[in-house]
Motif scaffolding. Structure first.
Motif, mmCIF file in Angstrom:
data_model
loop_
_atom_site.group_PDB
_atom_site.id
_atom_site.type_symbol
_atom_site.label_atom_id
_atom_site.label_comp_id
_atom_site.label_asym_id
_atom_site.label_seq_id
_atom_site.Cartn_x
_atom_site.Cartn_y
_atom_site.Cartn_z
ATOM 1 N N ARG A 84 -6.740 -6.582 -2.763
ATOM 2 C CA ARG A 84 -6.423 -6.929 -1.533
ATOM 3 C C ARG A 84 -7.760 -7.276 -0.748
ATOM 4 O O ARG A 84 -7.520 -8.196 0.131
ATOM 5 N N THR A 128 -3.053 2.779 -6.677
ATOM 6 C CA THR A 128 -3.295 2.435 -5.210
ATOM 7 C C THR A 128 -4.525 1.913 -5.113
ATOM 8 O O THR A 128 -4.682 0.919 -4.225
ATOM 9 N N VAL A 139 -5.543 -4.584 4.050
ATOM 10 C CA VAL A 139 -5.770 -4.006 2.848
ATOM 11 C C VAL A 139 -4.870 -2.677 2.694
ATOM 12 O O VAL A 139 -4.352 -2.694 1.126
ATOM 13 N N LEU A 140 -4.784 -1.917 3.420
ATOM 14 C CA LEU A 140 -4.188 -0.754 3.528
ATOM 15 C C LEU A 140 -2.724 -0.583 3.634
ATOM 16 O O LEU A 140 -1.952 0.269 3.340
ATOM 17 N N TRP A 142 -5.357 -1.934 -3.604
ATOM 18 C CA TRP A 142 -6.456 -2.166 -2.325
ATOM 19 C C TRP A 142 -7.542 -2.848 -2.681
ATOM 20 O O TRP A 142 -8.386 -3.848 -2.013
#
Length: 103
Positions: free
Chosen positions: A88, A81, A98-99, A85
């Protein structure tokens, strides 16, 4: 018969020593396996913490001070993850991009 008894006692002592040797070998193998597993877990945890630290720095630089709940979310995220991120953050115009799992 005394010779047989002496031979049996000798055999018993020999087997007792062998069992002690096996026990030491098994303990050593268990210790080595435990150390390897611990090292692997430590390396993975260190990698995750390093990735989280880099992402926190990137996000703070791009978006300013981060809310505590965002920091906690990043610090508890898994390595995969965090990598997503981190990619992103390059294109995101705002923190939610992003999240957000929808992006």
């Amino acid at each position: 018969t005394l010779d047989v008894i002496a031979d049996l006692r000798g055999l018993e002592n020999m087997l007792a020593e062998r069992v002690k040797e096996w026990t030491r070998e098994w303990e050593q193998q268990g210790l080595e396996k435990g150390m390897q597993q611990g090292l692997q877990q430590g390396l993975q945890q260190g990698l995750q913490q390093g990735e989280a630290a880099v992402l926190l720095r990137q996000l703070t630089r791009k978006f300013g001070e981060l809310p505590p709940q965002v920091r906690r979310r990043i610090e508890s995220a898994d390595a995969e993850t965090l990598l997503l991120w981190s990619e992103r953050v390059l294109d995101a115009a705002k923190l939610d991009e992003v999240l957000d799992p929808e992006h």
